[in-house]
Structures are given as C-alpha cells and as structure tokens.
Design a protein around this motif. Structure first.
Motif, PDB file in Angstrom:
ATOM      1  N   ARG A  64      20.758  43.111  45.677  1.00 13.95           N
ATOM      2  CA  ARG A  64      22.056  43.804  45.602  1.00 13.95           C
ATOM      3  C   ARG A  64      23.181  42.794  45.454  1.00 13.95           C
ATOM      4  NH1 ARG A  64      21.806  49.073  47.778  1.00 13.95           N
ATOM      5  NH2 ARG A  64      23.773  49.312  46.674  1.00 13.95           N
ATOM      6  N   ASP A  65      24.203  43.147  44.700  1.00 12.80           N
ATOM      7  CA  ASP A  65      25.360  42.291  44.461  1.00 12.80           C
ATOM      8  C   ASP A  65      26.428  42.532  45.518  1.00 12.80           C
ATOM      9  OD1 ASP A  65      24.156  41.433  42.114  1.00 12.80           O
ATOM     10  OD2 ASP A  65      25.198  42.908  40.871  1.00 12.80           O
ATOM     11  N   PHE A  66      27.472  41.715  45.477  1.00  9.75           N
ATOM     12  CA  PHE A  66      28.684  42.027  46.223  1.00  9.75           C
ATOM     13  C   PHE A  66      29.784  42.282  45.200  1.00  9.75           C
ATOM     14  CE2 PHE A  66      29.220  37.407  45.859  1.00  9.75           C
ATOM     15  CZ  PHE A  66      30.582  37.244  45.665  1.00  9.75           C
ATOM     16  N   LEU A  67      30.839  42.926  45.630  1.00 13.80           N
ATOM     17  CA  LEU A  67      31.932  43.309  44.735  1.00 13.80           C
ATOM     18  C   LEU A  67      33.208  42.597  45.157  1.00 13.80           C
ATOM     19  CD1 LEU A  67      33.037  45.199  42.461  1.00 13.80           C
ATOM     20  CD2 LEU A  67      33.603  46.807  44.294  1.00 13.80           C
ATOM     21  N   LEU A  68      33.840  41.936  44.204  1.00 16.39           N
ATOM     22  CA  LEU A  68      35.159  41.335  44.394  1.00 16.39           C
ATOM     23  C   LEU A  68      36.171  42.246  43.708  1.00 16.39           C
ATOM     24  CD1 LEU A  68      37.183  38.993  45.007  1.00 16.39           C
ATOM     25  CD2 LEU A  68      36.562  38.079  42.750  1.00 16.39           C
ATOM     26  N   ALA A  69      37.221  42.601  44.424  1.00 17.33           N
ATOM     27  CA  ALA A  69      38.314  43.371  43.825  1.00 17.33           C
ATOM     28  C   ALA A  69      39.635  42.725  44.218  1.00 17.33           C
ATOM     29  CB  ALA A  69      38.273  44.825  44.290  1.00 17.33           C
ATOM     30  N   LEU A  70      40.538  42.632  43.252  1.00 14.23           N
ATOM     31  CA  LEU A  70      41.876  42.104  43.468  1.00 14.23           C
ATOM     32  C   LEU A  70      42.870  43.181  43.058  1.00 14.23           C
ATOM     33  CD1 LEU A  70      41.363  38.641  41.709  1.00 14.23           C
ATOM     34  CD2 LEU A  70      41.120  39.154  44.152  1.00 14.23           C
ATOM     35  N   LEU A  71      43.821  43.475  43.914  1.00 14.01           N
ATOM     36  CA  LEU A  71      44.841  44.463  43.604  1.00 14.01           C
ATOM     37  C   LEU A  71      46.207  43.803  43.779  1.00 14.01           C
ATOM     38  CD1 LEU A  71      45.708  47.370  42.927  1.00 14.01           C
ATOM     39  CD2 LEU A  71      45.651  47.838  45.379  1.00 14.01           C
ATOM     40  N   LEU A  72      46.933  43.695  42.671  1.00 17.28           N
ATOM     41  CA  LEU A  72      48.269  43.110  42.661  1.00 17.28           C
ATOM     42  C   LEU A  72      49.286  44.243  42.659  1.00 17.28           C
ATOM     43  CD1 LEU A  72      50.202  40.648  42.236  1.00 17.28           C
ATOM     44  CD2 LEU A  72      49.953  41.095  39.785  1.00 17.28           C
ATOM     45  N   THR A  73      50.193  44.219  43.606  1.00 15.66           N
ATOM     46  CA  THR A  73      51.253  45.218  43.681  1.00 15.66           C
ATOM     47  C   THR A  73      52.588  44.489  43.665  1.00 15.66           C
ATOM     48  OG1 THR A  73      49.818  46.594  45.042  1.00 15.66           O
ATOM     49  CG2 THR A  73      52.133  47.185  44.981  1.00 15.66           C
ATOM     50  N   ARG A  74      53.422  44.864  42.700  1.00 13.34           N
ATOM     51  CA  ARG A  74      54.756  44.265  42.564  1.00 13.34           C
ATOM     52  C   ARG A  74      55.800  45.354  42.621  1.00 13.34           C
ATOM     53  NH1 ARG A  74      55.058  39.404  38.143  1.00 13.34           N
ATOM     54  NH2 ARG A  74      53.096  40.124  37.325  1.00 13.34           N
ATOM     55  N   SER A  75      56.855  45.094  43.383  1.00 12.63           N
ATOM     56  CA  SER A  75      57.995  46.012  43.378  1.00 12.63           C
ATOM     57  C   SER A  75      59.224  45.223  42.956  1.00 12.63           C
ATOM     58  CB  SER A  75      58.200  46.640  44.759  1.00 12.63           C
ATOM     59  OG  SER A  75      58.636  45.674  45.668  1.00 12.63           O
ATOM     60  N   VAL A  76      60.226  45.918  42.533  1.00 14.95           N
ATOM     61  CA  VAL A  76      61.434  45.263  42.056  1.00 14.95           C
ATOM     62  C   VAL A  76      62.184  44.631  43.236  1.00 14.95           C
ATOM     63  CG1 VAL A  76      63.327  45.577  40.401  1.00 14.95           C
ATOM     64  CG2 VAL A  76      61.616  47.342  40.644  1.00 14.95           C
ATOM     65  N   THR A  77      62.036  45.195  44.407  1.00 11.56           N
ATOM     66  CA  THR A  77      62.844  44.773  45.554  1.00 11.56           C
ATOM     67  C   THR A  77      62.193  43.710  46.434  1.00 11.56           C
ATOM     68  OG1 THR A  77      61.929  46.576  46.863  1.00 11.56           O
ATOM     69  CG2 THR A  77      63.993  46.992  45.689  1.00 11.56           C
ATOM     70  N   GLY A  78      60.901  43.489  46.311  1.00 14.79           N
ATOM     71  CA  GLY A  78      60.261  42.544  47.218  1.00 14.79           C
ATOM     72  C   GLY A  78      59.228  41.697  46.524  1.00 14.79           C
ATOM     73  N   PRO A  79      58.591  40.818  47.292  1.00 11.54           N
ATOM     74  CA  PRO A  79      57.572  39.938  46.710  1.00 11.54           C
ATOM     75  C   PRO A  79      56.311  40.717  46.327  1.00 11.54           C
ATOM     76  CG  PRO A  79      57.650  39.661  49.082  1.00 11.54           C
ATOM     77  CD  PRO A  79      58.765  40.600  48.717  1.00 11.54           C
ATOM     78  N   ALA A  80      55.550  40.130  45.452  1.00 11.36           N
ATOM     79  CA  ALA A  80      54.274  40.724  45.056  1.00 11.36           C
ATOM     80  C   ALA A  80      53.264  40.534  46.186  1.00 11.36           C
ATOM     81  CB  ALA A  80      53.762  40.068  43.776  1.00 11.36           C
ATOM     82  N   THR A  81      52.378  41.510  46.323  1.00 11.62           N
ATOM     83  CA  THR A  81      51.316  41.456  47.328  1.00 11.62           C
ATOM     84  C   THR A  81      49.982  41.465  46.612  1.00 11.62           C
ATOM     85  OG1 THR A  81      52.658  42.648  48.944  1.00 11.62           O
ATOM     86  CG2 THR A  81      50.283  42.641  49.308  1.00 11.62           C
ATOM     87  N   LEU A  82      49.086  40.604  47.062  1.00 14.66           N
ATOM     88  CA  LEU A  82      47.722  40.580  46.549  1.00 14.66           C
ATOM     89  C   LEU A  82      46.797  41.048  47.655  1.00 14.66           C
ATOM     90  CD1 LEU A  82      45.745  39.799  44.230  1.00 14.66           C
ATOM     91  CD2 LEU A  82      45.501  37.585  45.416  1.00 14.66           C
TER      92      LEU A  82
END
Length: 147
Positions: A64-82
């Motif tokens: 069985r494998d493992f899963l890597l997921a990256l979610l980048l969230t950017r808003s106009v008012t604050g820093p980006a979150t990963l």
C-alpha cells in the motif's frame, strides 16, 4: 476573496517515496511561485520529510502507498497558508502529542513530532475512511511570492 490550489500524489511507502515527497513539495511550491531557497519552502520540505518518514516507518502496510497532499490557500488580506497532509493505511497507530522531554542524544528515533510541533502553526491527526489516518500540519508562507 480566497484562492485555493491543491496537489496530491500517491507514493510508495519506502524511504525512496519519502524522499520523493520532500522533493515534490519543493517543486510544487516553486511552481506556485515560491523560490526553492525560501524559508517557507525549506520549512515545508522538512515537515513533509518528517511526516512521510513517519508514514513509512509507522504507517506502512505492505503493498500500500501513502498519500501526500498539499493545499495552498491565499487570501487578499493575509498570508498564504500551506496545509500538508500525509495519509497512510494504519489507523490503529495514531501519533500522540510530542513528548514533554526530547529524546536522549543516543536515541535514533522520537524527534519527528517535536520537529513538526516546533515548525508548524498547527498540526493534528484525523481518521481516514475506510481505514488509516491523515497526519497534517499547517504553516504560513512568506509573503514575498509573486501573485
């Protein structure tokens, strides 16, 4: 207004797969506009290295494998979150809180969650349906990325 981007990849539950997860993370952040030498990219790479190594060592199920997921969230008012997510197939082996005292210098293992806790803004673990778990960590990315 908020913008989200997502990347995910299944990787073999081996040391080679864990190394590839780290490299893919840096490459994906570069594709999203961060320099590969940026402190954010280095922090993300270290977090992925620890989470993927834990998935290989403690969450591996043969075949069985493992899963890597990256979610980048950017808003106009604050820093980006990963948000970094590493999912494996061993739901019965949940990581606990990082130990209160660091492991001794002679101990080979036991520092991974201490590193995750010190680098991440937040981290946790969630059950994964139908079996397994997802260990996640979030960081704020540097603001000097191009739009």
């Amino acid at each position: 207004m908020q913008e989200s981007r997502r990347f995910s990849q299944r990787l073999s539950a081996t040391l080679r797969g864990a190394r590839l997860a780290r490299r893919l993370t840096v490459q994906q952040l570069t594709d999203w506009g961060w320099d590969h030498e940026d402190e954010s990219a280095r922090t993300a790479a270290l977090l992925v290295a620890e989470l993927a190594a834990n998935a290989v060592q403690h969450g591996r199920v043969p075949g069985r494998d493992f899963l890597l997921a990256l979610l980048l969230t950017r808003s106009v008012t604050g820093p980006a979150t990963l948000r970094i997510e590493v999912a494996d197939c061993r739901g019965e082996r949940l990581p606990g809180p990082a130990p209160a005292a660091p492991p001794g210098a002679a101990e080979e293992h036991g520092r991974g969650l201490l590193i995750v806790e010190s680098l991440a803004t937040r981290w946790g673990v969630e059950p994964r349906h139908p079996s397994g778990k997802t260990v996640w960590a979030e960081i704020q990315l540097s603001a000097h990325s191009p739009s």
